[in-house]
Design a protein around this motif. Structure first.
Motif, PDB file in Angstrom:
ATOM      1  N   SER A   1       0.868  -1.104   0.016  1.00  0.00           N
ATOM      2  CA  SER A   1       0.113   0.024   0.004  1.00  0.00           C
ATOM      3  C   SER A   1       1.016   1.354   0.150  1.00  0.00           C
ATOM      4  CB  SER A   1      -0.958  -0.041   1.209  1.00  0.00           C
ATOM      5  OG  SER A   1      -1.868  -1.049   1.046  1.00  0.00           O
ATOM      6  N   ALA A   2       2.063   1.369   0.821  1.00  0.00           N
ATOM      7  CA  ALA A   2       2.942   2.459   0.838  1.00  0.00           C
ATOM      8  C   ALA A   2       3.529   2.650  -0.528  1.00  0.00           C
ATOM      9  CB  ALA A   2       3.935   2.255   2.061  1.00  0.00           C
ATOM     10  N   SER A   3       3.953   1.742  -1.132  1.00  0.00           N
ATOM     11  CA  SER A   3       4.412   1.657  -2.410  1.00  0.00           C
ATOM     12  C   SER A   3       3.613   2.000  -3.496  1.00  0.00           C
ATOM     13  CB  SER A   3       5.094   0.346  -2.754  1.00  0.00           C
ATOM     14  OG  SER A   3       6.081   0.073  -2.102  1.00  0.00           O
ATOM     15  N   VAL A   4       2.339   1.657  -3.483  1.00  0.00           N
ATOM     16  CA  VAL A   4       1.461   2.199  -4.419  1.00  0.00           C
ATOM     17  C   VAL A   4       0.988   3.611  -4.124  1.00  0.00           C
ATOM     18  CG1 VAL A   4      -0.776   2.036  -5.291  1.00  0.00           C
ATOM     19  CG2 VAL A   4       0.272  -0.020  -4.923  1.00  0.00           C
ATOM     20  N   ALA A   5       1.068   4.025  -2.984  1.00  0.00           N
ATOM     21  CA  ALA A   5       0.624   5.530  -2.593  1.00  0.00           C
ATOM     22  C   ALA A   5       1.739   6.174  -2.944  1.00  0.00           C
ATOM     23  CB  ALA A   5       0.437   5.662  -1.120  1.00  0.00           C
ATOM     24  N   THR A   6       2.895   5.786  -2.706  1.00  0.00           N
ATOM     25  CA  THR A   6       4.230   6.662  -2.984  1.00  0.00           C
ATOM     26  C   THR A   6       4.310   6.872  -4.659  1.00  0.00           C
ATOM     27  OG1 THR A   6       5.620   6.081  -1.088  1.00  0.00           O
ATOM     28  CG2 THR A   6       6.751   6.735  -2.788  1.00  0.00           C
ATOM     29  N   ASN A   7       4.174   5.864  -5.207  1.00  0.00           N
ATOM     30  CA  ASN A   7       4.194   5.955  -6.745  1.00  0.00           C
ATOM     31  C   ASN A   7       3.257   6.957  -7.457  1.00  0.00           C
ATOM     32  OD1 ASN A   7       6.337   4.135  -6.864  1.00  0.00           O
ATOM     33  ND2 ASN A   7       5.237   2.435  -7.298  1.00  0.00           N
ATOM     34  N   THR A   8       1.951   6.892  -6.729  1.00  0.00           N
ATOM     35  CA  THR A   8       0.995   7.584  -7.228  1.00  0.00           C
ATOM     36  C   THR A   8       1.280   8.983  -6.907  1.00  0.00           C
ATOM     37  OG1 THR A   8      -0.751   5.990  -7.049  1.00  0.00           O
ATOM     38  CG2 THR A   8      -1.600   7.966  -7.073  1.00  0.00           C
ATOM     39  N   ALA A   9       1.681   9.233  -5.800  1.00  0.00           N
ATOM     40  CA  ALA A   9       1.976  10.700  -5.402  1.00  0.00           C
ATOM     41  C   ALA A   9       3.025  11.480  -6.029  1.00  0.00           C
ATOM     42  CB  ALA A   9       2.447  10.734  -3.834  1.00  0.00           C
TER      43      ALA A   9
ATOM     44  N   ARG B   1       1.939   3.978 -17.241  1.00  0.00           N
ATOM     45  CA  ARG B   1       2.822   3.113 -16.644  1.00  0.00           C
ATOM     46  C   ARG B   1       2.983   2.962 -15.202  1.00  0.00           C
ATOM     47  NH1 ARG B   1       5.947   5.808 -21.003  1.00  0.00           N
ATOM     48  NH2 ARG B   1       6.623   7.547 -19.730  1.00  0.00           N
ATOM     49  N   THR B   2       2.625   4.145 -14.665  1.00  0.00           N
ATOM     50  CA  THR B   2       2.600   4.142 -12.947  1.00  0.00           C
ATOM     51  C   THR B   2       1.414   2.905 -12.765  1.00  0.00           C
ATOM     52  OG1 THR B   2       3.382   6.262 -12.543  1.00  0.00           O
ATOM     53  CG2 THR B   2       2.105   5.462 -10.906  1.00  0.00           C
ATOM     54  N   ASP B   3       0.315   3.198 -13.439  1.00  0.00           N
ATOM     55  CA  ASP B   3      -0.987   2.295 -13.118  1.00  0.00           C
ATOM     56  C   ASP B   3      -0.348   0.770 -13.331  1.00  0.00           C
ATOM     57  OD1 ASP B   3      -2.365   4.343 -12.468  1.00  0.00           O
ATOM     58  OD2 ASP B   3      -3.538   4.446 -14.240  1.00  0.00           O
ATOM     59  N   ASP B   4       0.222   0.579 -14.575  1.00  0.00           N
ATOM     60  CA  ASP B   4       0.570  -0.921 -14.787  1.00  0.00           C
ATOM     61  C   ASP B   4       1.686  -1.508 -13.723  1.00  0.00           C
ATOM     62  OD1 ASP B   4      -0.824  -0.734 -17.235  1.00  0.00           O
ATOM     63  OD2 ASP B   4       1.082  -0.229 -18.330  1.00  0.00           O
ATOM     64  N   ARG B   5       2.700  -0.428 -13.157  1.00  0.00           N
ATOM     65  CA  ARG B   5       3.535  -1.042 -12.266  1.00  0.00           C
ATOM     66  C   ARG B   5       2.757  -1.388 -10.799  1.00  0.00           C
ATOM     67  NH1 ARG B   5       6.832   3.241 -14.049  1.00  0.00           N
ATOM     68  NH2 ARG B   5       6.193   4.599 -12.547  1.00  0.00           N
ATOM     69  N   SER B   6       1.763  -0.472 -10.381  1.00  0.00           N
ATOM     70  CA  SER B   6       0.913  -0.532  -9.495  1.00  0.00           C
ATOM     71  C   SER B   6      -0.027  -1.800  -9.345  1.00  0.00           C
ATOM     72  CB  SER B   6       0.071   0.719  -9.232  1.00  0.00           C
ATOM     73  OG  SER B   6       0.785   1.899  -8.813  1.00  0.00           O
ATOM     74  N   GLY B   7      -0.497  -2.223 -10.654  1.00  0.00           N
ATOM     75  CA  GLY B   7      -1.313  -3.341 -10.950  1.00  0.00           C
ATOM     76  C   GLY B   7      -0.207  -4.520 -10.667  1.00  0.00           C
ATOM     77  N   GLU B   8       0.530  -4.637 -11.329  1.00  0.00           N
ATOM     78  CA  GLU B   8       1.728  -5.597 -11.119  1.00  0.00           C
ATOM     79  C   GLU B   8       1.798  -5.818  -9.567  1.00  0.00           C
ATOM     80  OE1 GLU B   8       4.815  -4.639 -13.887  1.00  0.00           O
ATOM     81  OE2 GLU B   8       3.723  -4.880 -15.445  1.00  0.00           O
TER      82      GLU B   8
ATOM     83  N   ILE C   1       0.347  -5.052  -6.930  1.00  0.00           N
ATOM     84  CA  ILE C   1      -0.700  -5.607  -6.224  1.00  0.00           C
ATOM     85  C   ILE C   1      -0.916  -7.074  -6.527  1.00  0.00           C
ATOM     86  CG2 ILE C   1      -3.224  -5.501  -6.208  1.00  0.00           C
ATOM     87  CD1 ILE C   1      -2.893  -2.314  -6.224  1.00  0.00           C
ATOM     88  N   ALA C   2      -0.900  -7.361  -7.722  1.00  0.00           N
ATOM     89  CA  ALA C   2      -1.213  -8.772  -8.270  1.00  0.00           C
ATOM     90  C   ALA C   2      -0.156  -9.824  -7.820  1.00  0.00           C
ATOM     91  CB  ALA C   2      -0.963  -8.779  -9.639  1.00  0.00           C
ATOM     92  N   ARG C   3       1.282  -9.281  -7.657  1.00  0.00           N
ATOM     93  CA  ARG C   3       2.410 -10.258  -7.039  1.00  0.00           C
ATOM     94  C   ARG C   3       2.088 -10.353  -5.648  1.00  0.00           C
ATOM     95  NH1 ARG C   3       6.273  -7.381  -9.520  1.00  0.00           N
ATOM     96  NH2 ARG C   3       6.646  -5.982  -7.695  1.00  0.00           N
ATOM     97  N   THR C   4       1.764  -9.105  -5.057  1.00  0.00           N
ATOM     98  CA  THR C   4       1.620  -9.257  -3.424  1.00  0.00           C
ATOM     99  C   THR C   4       0.296 -10.192  -3.279  1.00  0.00           C
ATOM    100  OG1 THR C   4       2.391  -7.115  -3.311  1.00  0.00           O
ATOM    101  CG2 THR C   4       1.527  -7.822  -1.507  1.00  0.00           C
ATOM    102  N   LEU C   5      -0.730 -10.042  -3.947  1.00  0.00           N
ATOM    103  CA  LEU C   5      -1.743 -10.808  -3.219  1.00  0.00           C
ATOM    104  C   LEU C   5      -1.991 -12.071  -4.255  1.00  0.00           C
ATOM    105  CD1 LEU C   5      -4.653  -7.936  -3.666  1.00  0.00           C
ATOM    106  CD2 LEU C   5      -3.431  -8.820  -1.571  1.00  0.00           C
ATOM    107  N   GLY C   6      -1.253 -12.214  -4.975  1.00  0.00           N
ATOM    108  CA  GLY C   6      -1.275 -13.693  -5.985  1.00  0.00           C
ATOM    109  C   GLY C   6      -0.375 -14.455  -5.191  1.00  0.00           C
TER     110      GLY C   6
END
Length: 64
Positions: free
Chosen positions: A22-30, A50-57, A59-64
């Motif tokens: 969550s912190a990584s996604v928030a930092t990348n978005t900000a 690109r940021t959305d793609d990285r965040s999605g990957e 999230i998928a890697r963490t939850l998968g």
């Protein structure tokens, strides 16, 4: 970001793994938003994609 394929064992490990994600996604978005102030609209849209793609990957890697 290095891949951590080790499965979290306890509740605390699972919590912290999700918190890091969550912190990584928030930092990348900000940071993308801040960079976007200084970019033209086309570059901003491409960078957001690109940021959305990285965040999605992530999230998928963490939850998968």
């Amino acid at each position: 970001m290095p891949s951590d394929d080790r499965r979290p064992v306890g509740k605390r490990e699972r919590f912290f793994k999700l918190a890091r994600m969550s912190a990584s996604v928030a930092t990348n978005t900000a940071s993308g938003k801040v960079r976007g102030f200084f970019q033209d609209p086309e570059t901003r849209a491409a960078e957001k994609a690109r940021t959305d793609d990285r965040s999605g990957e992530l999230i998928a890697r963490t939850l998968g």
